[in-house]
Design a protein around this motif. Structure first.
Motif, short mmCIF file in Angstrom:
data_model
loop_
_atom_site.label_atom_id
_atom_site.label_comp_id
_atom_site.label_asym_id
_atom_site.label_seq_id
_atom_site.Cartn_x
_atom_site.Cartn_y
_atom_site.Cartn_z
N LEU A 239 2.36 18.43 -6.88
CA LEU A 239 2.78 17.34 -7.76
C LEU A 239 2.52 15.98 -7.10
N HIS A 240 2.78 15.90 -5.80
CA HIS A 240 2.46 14.65 -5.09
C HIS A 240 0.97 14.35 -5.19
N GLN A 241 0.15 15.37 -5.04
CA GLN A 241 -1.29 15.16 -5.09
C GLN A 241 -1.74 14.75 -6.48
N LEU A 242 -1.17 15.35 -7.52
CA LEU A 242 -1.52 14.97 -8.89
C LEU A 242 -1.13 13.53 -9.20
N GLU A 243 0.01 13.11 -8.68
CA GLU A 243 0.50 11.77 -8.94
C GLU A 243 -0.14 10.72 -8.04
N GLY A 244 -0.83 11.16 -7.02
CA GLY A 244 -1.44 10.22 -6.09
C GLY A 244 -0.45 9.62 -5.11
N THR A 245 0.70 10.27 -4.94
CA THR A 245 1.72 9.76 -4.03
C THR A 245 1.83 10.58 -2.76
N GLY A 246 0.89 11.50 -2.57
CA GLY A 246 0.95 12.38 -1.40
C GLY A 246 0.47 11.67 -0.14
#
Length: 156
Positions: free
Chosen positions: A12-19
């Motif tokens: 989910l972090h990767q999908l949101e670009g917040t990882g």
């Protein structure tokens, strides 16, 4: 135990670009998506078995089921079957029952299964939220994207 809300999965972090690399769990397990294995104890009760089939199919159709979700979905089905059984008993006997007191007097009280029914409903609600099966929780669950051919993924 840490307080606060549960950790967000890495994907989910990767999908949101917040990882951020330093915050991501590089060793987070990534089970394959698909229908889960059915625990043996689910088949002991026909109602639980039917509910397991229905719940696992809903969760799979939403794209969030993995092969390792069998126990959790089995627990959900078991709690749903217990809820149905308790609800039937309360409907059959009434939500208010009459009992005889120690001195022979007639007392009215709430059905003794009502607290267990409420407790079961709370457990069901928590399990439903885990898989996004409530309207409010659906926005917090992301389905797994189909990566295509598993064999091709294995080779790469």
């Amino acid at each position: 135990m840490p307080a606060g809300r549960p950790r967000k999965p890495t994907h989910l972090h990767q999908l949101e670009g917040t990882g951020r690399k330093e915050r991501l769990n590089a060793l987070e397990p990534a089970p394959r998506k698909g229908l889960p294995d059915r625990p043996q104890w689910v088949d002991e009760d026909p109602v639980t078995s039917q509910l397991f089939n229905a719940a696992s199919q809903y969760i799979n159709n939403m794209g969030v089921a993995t092969e390792v979700d069998g126990i959790a979905i089995g627990l959900l089905a078991d709690q749903l079957a217990l809820y149905i059984e308790l609800r039937a008993a309360i409907r059959r006997e009434g939500s208010i029952i009459e009992t005889e007191g120690s001195k022979g007097q007639i007392k009215t009280q709430a059905h003794p299964a009502i607290p267990q029914l409420n407790q079961t409903l709370g457990a069901i609600h928590k399990l439903l939220r885990e898989y996004g099966l409530t309207a409010a929780s659906r926005a917090n669950v992301s389905r797994q994207e189909d990566s295509g051919d598993d064999f091709e993924d294995f080779l790469s």
